[in-house]
Every structure is written in C-alpha cells, then in structure tokens.
Motif scaffolding. Structure first.
Motif, PDB file in Angstrom:
ATOM      1  N   LEU A  49      30.371   8.416 -25.771  1.00 49.52           N
ATOM      2  CA  LEU A  49      31.131   8.931 -27.113  1.00 49.52           C
ATOM      3  C   LEU A  49      30.411   8.660 -28.293  1.00 49.52           C
ATOM      4  O   LEU A  49      30.540   9.385 -29.054  1.00 49.52           O
ATOM      5  CB  LEU A  49      32.448   8.325 -26.886  1.00 49.52           C
ATOM      6  N   ARG A 106      35.905  19.965 -28.188  1.00 51.21           N
ATOM      7  CA  ARG A 106      35.666  18.366 -27.620  1.00 51.21           C
ATOM      8  C   ARG A 106      36.054  17.430 -28.337  1.00 51.21           C
ATOM      9  O   ARG A 106      36.681  16.331 -28.155  1.00 51.21           O
ATOM     10  CB  ARG A 106      34.459  18.243 -26.835  1.00 51.21           C
ATOM     11  N   ARG A 107      35.456  17.255 -29.597  1.00 52.42           N
ATOM     12  CA  ARG A 107      35.437  16.337 -30.691  1.00 52.42           C
ATOM     13  C   ARG A 107      36.902  16.304 -31.264  1.00 52.42           C
ATOM     14  O   ARG A 107      37.578  15.280 -31.270  1.00 52.42           O
ATOM     15  CB  ARG A 107      34.586  16.541 -31.907  1.00 52.42           C
ATOM     16  N   THR A 110      39.016  14.624 -28.287  1.00 52.05           N
ATOM     17  CA  THR A 110      38.683  13.416 -28.212  1.00 52.05           C
ATOM     18  C   THR A 110      39.275  12.489 -29.339  1.00 52.05           C
ATOM     19  O   THR A 110      40.045  11.516 -29.197  1.00 52.05           O
ATOM     20  CB  THR A 110      37.362  12.878 -28.165  1.00 52.05           C
ATOM     21  N   PRO A 115      41.488  10.480 -25.397  1.00 48.71           N
ATOM     22  CA  PRO A 115      40.218  10.191 -24.863  1.00 48.71           C
ATOM     23  C   PRO A 115      39.783  10.453 -23.529  1.00 48.71           C
ATOM     24  O   PRO A 115      38.613  10.171 -23.156  1.00 48.71           O
ATOM     25  CB  PRO A 115      40.190   8.559 -25.071  1.00 48.71           C
ATOM     26  N   MET A 119      34.089  11.049 -22.477  1.00 52.71           N
ATOM     27  CA  MET A 119      32.585  11.898 -22.826  1.00 52.71           C
ATOM     28  C   MET A 119      31.399  11.808 -21.822  1.00 52.71           C
ATOM     29  O   MET A 119      31.355  10.865 -21.344  1.00 52.71           O
ATOM     30  CB  MET A 119      32.313  11.515 -24.181  1.00 52.71           C
TER      31      MET A 119
END
Length: 147
Positions: A49, A106-107, A110, A115, A119
């Motif tokens: 991550l 994805r960012r 997350t 979460p 990742m």
C-alpha cells in the motif's frame, strides 16, 4: 510551447483554466516525482500500500508538472480527466492508460471506501512502472521545448 489541440476544448468547456506557465514550478514538480520514486525504492516490497501510494502521488506530481508546462490548471474537471489527458500527452499506450485509470480508481477506493482487498504487490509494481515512464516522458517533453 505548443499544447496539444485537445486542451483548447478542455479550456472552452471550463474543464481546465488557462494560466501563465511557470517553468520553475514545472521543474519542482518533476523533482518531487523523482523524490517519490526514490522513496519507493527504500520500502520493503511487502509494504504494498505504501509503495503504491508513493508511486501514485509521484505520478500525480508529473500530471501537475505537465499541466503547468502547458499553462493550464484543472477547473471543473476532476483529477481523473487530468490524469488521462497527461497519460495521452506522454504517449502512454492504450493498455498503460487503462492501467493508470485502474490505479486512480484503486487509489480512490482504498483511500475513501475500504482498505479491502489489500493492495497487491503487482498493483504496486505496476504503479511504480507507470511513474518511471511518466518521469521520463515529462523530462523529454520539457527538454524538447528548450532554447
């Protein structure tokens, strides 16, 4: 500096605003991206991550540098529009542009939603690779406009 013609439409639709380009700011943003890239190398590979996030933030420094180079700032457009426009400006291939879009999603997921799933190492490595290519592309772009 001649900006790509797509910028005229982005300015006309208020997605971007035209500003005075600042070469020093552009250079500082590229340096910031290089610093993020250097920091990624210091982290253990299992810190996926953190490696992904540093690479993503470094990539966004390049996005800001290219916008600065072309004398624009985002206005009504979101970060995603700027990211995709710059990826195209830096001659990313269609698969790489798709990877940038996935990384941005994805960012966001997350950072803002959950979460999970964790990742992956592959996602972090892909973002680091995209950052490396973006740094090289931005440096070539800025150097090509030199005196």
């Amino acid at each position: 500096m001649n900006r790509p013609p797509e910028y005229a439409n982005l300015i006309k639709t208020n997605a971007f605003a035209e500003v005075q380009a600042n070469p020093d700011a552009c250079a500082a943003l590229i340096k910031n991206a290089r610093d993020y890239h250097d920091m990624v190398k210091l982290l253990p590979e299992e810190k996926t991550l953190q490696r992904f996030t540093l690479a993503y933030e470094g990539f966004f420094q390049i996005v800001q540098a290219v916008l600065e180079f072309y004398g624009v700032r985002t206005k009504d457009a979101g970060r995603n529009t700027a990211i995709l426009r710059v990826a195209a400006d830096l001659a990313f291939e269609s698969g790489e542009i798709a990877a940038v879009a996935r990384a941005h999603d994805r960012r966001n997921n997350t950072s803002y939603r959950s979460p999970f799933p964790p990742m992956s190492r592959a996602e972090a490595d892909a973002m680091i690779s995209l950052l490396s290519k973006a740094i090289q592309g931005a440096e070539r772009l800025v150097q090509s406009s030199g005196p």
